[in-house]
Design an enzyme around this catalytic site. Sequence first.
Site, PDB file in Angstrom:
ATOM      1  N   HIS A   1      41.955  77.067 -60.824  1.00 49.65           N
ATOM      2  CA  HIS A   1      42.616  75.654 -61.347  1.00 49.65           C
ATOM      3  C   HIS A   1      41.862  74.395 -60.885  1.00 49.65           C
ATOM      4  O   HIS A   1      41.926  73.615 -61.529  1.00 49.65           O
ATOM      5  CB  HIS A   1      43.967  75.901 -60.623  1.00 49.65           C
ATOM      6  CG  HIS A   1      44.823  75.280 -61.354  1.00 49.65           C
ATOM      7  ND1 HIS A   1      46.168  75.018 -60.676  1.00 49.65           N
ATOM      8  CD2 HIS A   1      45.069  74.579 -62.582  1.00 49.65           C
ATOM      9  CE1 HIS A   1      47.189  73.898 -61.658  1.00 49.65           C
ATOM     10  NE2 HIS A   1      46.306  73.917 -62.697  1.00 49.65           N
TER      11      HIS A   1
ATOM     12  N   HIS B   1      44.183  79.903 -57.670  1.00 41.84           N
ATOM     13  CA  HIS B   1      44.073  78.433 -57.239  1.00 41.84           C
ATOM     14  C   HIS B   1      42.800  77.715 -57.384  1.00 41.84           C
ATOM     15  O   HIS B   1      42.531  76.705 -57.929  1.00 41.84           O
ATOM     16  CB  HIS B   1      44.738  78.433 -55.722  1.00 41.84           C
ATOM     17  CG  HIS B   1      45.948  78.523 -55.492  1.00 41.84           C
ATOM     18  ND1 HIS B   1      47.081  78.109 -56.205  1.00 41.84           N
ATOM     19  CD2 HIS B   1      46.730  79.497 -54.422  1.00 41.84           C
ATOM     20  CE1 HIS B   1      48.249  78.371 -55.631  1.00 41.84           C
ATOM     21  NE2 HIS B   1      48.199  79.171 -54.579  1.00 41.84           N
TER      22      HIS B   1
ATOM     23  N   HIS C   1      44.597  86.025 -55.845  1.00 40.50           N
ATOM     24  CA  HIS C   1      45.666  84.886 -55.643  1.00 40.50           C
ATOM     25  C   HIS C   1      44.909  83.715 -55.285  1.00 40.50           C
ATOM     26  O   HIS C   1      45.125  82.665 -56.007  1.00 40.50           O
ATOM     27  CB  HIS C   1      46.886  85.420 -54.687  1.00 40.50           C
ATOM     28  CG  HIS C   1      47.734  84.134 -54.518  1.00 40.50           C
ATOM     29  ND1 HIS C   1      49.013  84.317 -55.180  1.00 40.50           N
ATOM     30  CD2 HIS C   1      47.739  83.170 -54.145  1.00 40.50           C
ATOM     31  CE1 HIS C   1      49.790  83.081 -54.822  1.00 40.50           C
ATOM     32  NE2 HIS C   1      48.960  82.337 -54.164  1.00 40.50           N
ATOM     33  N   GLU C   2      44.425  83.611 -54.194  1.00 43.44           N
ATOM     34  CA  GLU C   2      43.756  82.287 -53.638  1.00 43.44           C
ATOM     35  C   GLU C   2      42.701  81.798 -54.693  1.00 43.44           C
ATOM     36  O   GLU C   2      42.637  80.567 -54.787  1.00 43.44           O
ATOM     37  CB  GLU C   2      43.203  82.394 -52.349  1.00 43.44           C
ATOM     38  CG  GLU C   2      44.352  82.940 -51.424  1.00 43.44           C
ATOM     39  CD  GLU C   2      45.477  81.944 -51.217  1.00 43.44           C
ATOM     40  OE1 GLU C   2      45.340  80.701 -51.825  1.00 43.44           O
ATOM     41  OE2 GLU C   2      46.574  82.157 -50.924  1.00 43.44           O
TER      42      GLU C   2
HETATM   43 ZN   LIG Z   1      49.407  80.446 -53.514  1.00 47.91          ZN
END
Ligand SMILES: [Zn+2]
Length: 717
Positions: free
Chosen positions: A512, A509, A505-506
């Site tokens: 991105h 980011h 998940h992290e």
């Molecule tokens: Zn998040």
Amino acid sequence: MFGSFYRRLPAALTCVVGACAMAAQAADSGADLAANPFARPSTLPFQLPPFARIHDADYAPAFAAGMDAQLKEVAAISKDPAPPSFENTVLALERSGALLTRVNKVFRNLNAADGNPAMRQLEQELAPKLAAHRDSIRLDAPLFARVDDLHQRRAQLGLDAESAQLLERTYIEFVRAGAMLGDKDKARLREINAQLASASTRFRQNVLKATQDAAVPVADVADLDGMSPADISAAAAAAQARGIKDRYLITLSNTTVQPALTALTSRALRERIFKASATRATSGASDNLPVIAEIMRLRAERAHLLGYATPADYVLQDETAGTPAAVKRLLGQIAPVAMAAARREATQIQHLIDLQASAAHRESFTLQPWDWAFYAEQVRKDRYSFDETAVRPYFELDRVLNDGVFYAAHELYGLSFAERKDLHGYREDVRVFEVRDADGTPLGLFLADYFARDNKQGGAWMNTYVDQSEFFGTHPVVSNNLNIARPAAGQPVLLGFSEVTTLFHEFGHALHGLMSKVHYASLSGTNVPRDFAEYPSQYNEMWAREPVVLAHFARHYQNGDPMPKSLFDKVLAAQSFNEGFETSSYVAAAMLDQSWHQLGSGRLPDADGVEAFEAAALKEAGMDFAPVPVRYHSPYFLHIYVHGYDAGYYAYLWSEVLARDTGKWFHTHGGISRANGDYLRAKILSRGRTLDPGQLFEEFYGGPPDGEPLLEYRGLK
Ligand SMILES: [Zn+2]
């Protein structure tokens, strides 16, 4: 997932100024700033902050000088005798505040990841000053007149698409902050903002105090039956720390349902803990009911002043969702399915309660909210029993990182990762990786800070130290923080599957931020609306459970054996367990948030009416099923009264819809491949906010978002 903490630095800090008290201090400290590590851009590779040279005493003078410098930069723009042009106004604003941005990014990141009491104290002092700094630049009439003039002539300026978007965003940020109001309304707006800032601080302090006061004392250790020895000694230490006579103290966490409810066998104690939690901050010295009434009244007045019917209309206009109606549609689609799943789970739990009662020859009882976690845990063990200790050896941290997280990014986007031992983080255990593109071009740096520490904020999050920008010639420097417990020296770091998912998940980011390829820093990477920001991260989670990726990383740390499929199937099945409860309690909170913020100024309850309003809102939303309480009751709903998620608590779910649609897109286009990864990168992951995020998604997906894949992913169908 919903608890993961992901924060954006306010984009406003790149174009903010105002006369403020700090400016005078800056003049005093100006002489010292030559030796300050923030005085000029870092000369380290990728402008990695010079962590070894940064000391606590450097922050305050750098903030003061940074605000002062931006004040001068923006005054020069505002007073420029030349007619406004894109260069001398919008680009000059984009360029302003470089020193403030440098110190702010490092301070905020380190305060969360490696903080201390002095930093927290400074944070409190800075918050109102930075808010006033922002307010005064955006309410500067001559400056806005220049922006407005350009905006009116935008069609004739011959701007490229991204520059046009920068002008548009700059204009919108000024207008949303009240730049178009008359002097009298501007003065009132400043008053409202000041009153809101202090009301919000009071709300936070009340929650803190009420949560401490609501801790539940326990005299007899026998009542703690079911708790682990570690939790019992923590409860003893908590009692001792407060000098209270009872020998044990159950302290409370933020959510309505408390962690202790899972383990405690004493039903009476569970009930006491639940009630203490659910009624926090509703009376006495830390009563938040009048504070809520005040905040809602001020927000309604502000929305009205700015030309919106309700606070939700104001907030949502600048989000991907766009309108309260769109949010209502999404929540309305998910809520009944989640609630139906929760009711099925409740039936299973009630069945278990009845069975146990009859086996013990005592009368059964009706499932209450303080029973749910306790019995759900038993159902979980019963149905999905697998030994967590059998799973962890297949998820060794380095293997998951290299052969899972980095591997997926290589297969999808061609990225490669090389650890730079010559570069240093702010602590020994922070690892620094150089990220290279498929053709070998350096993309940026990735800092990994995975272990828990006493001075680290809980949860997991991503942030940036340097934003990607072709205009500034900067490559991204991003970091991921987790709170993995450090094993004893010499022992391997073995993860649970939820930690594996958080790692992915992290890193979503991080990608991105790292793959951003835009011109302007304020439109770059993760500088997107709240309800779009969690899209790349929740999307990236899917690769943790994709068989081809999983087979690559889930190998026994000692002998390299692949994880047996039967074991992983159990892990996955357990993922969707209790999802009806989790989703319902989250959706109830999101709906409650919307109900509050969709109120116009005429219909606001006073302090006495706050609790009745909440109850009526949940009932009307169909979310008033007693065993599934709302994740946060209004009096301790920090997200919406303190943390900037007002009318925005739905954002995680909105982002997840986009993420699961994207997962479905991959599966209908052949799964993991460079072609698919490069397409997503070109359409979404490299684009920042250079286009309206809703439009970015539709251009990628070929149509509007669809909630069905989310329901499937969560196992709610
Ligand atoms: Zn998040």
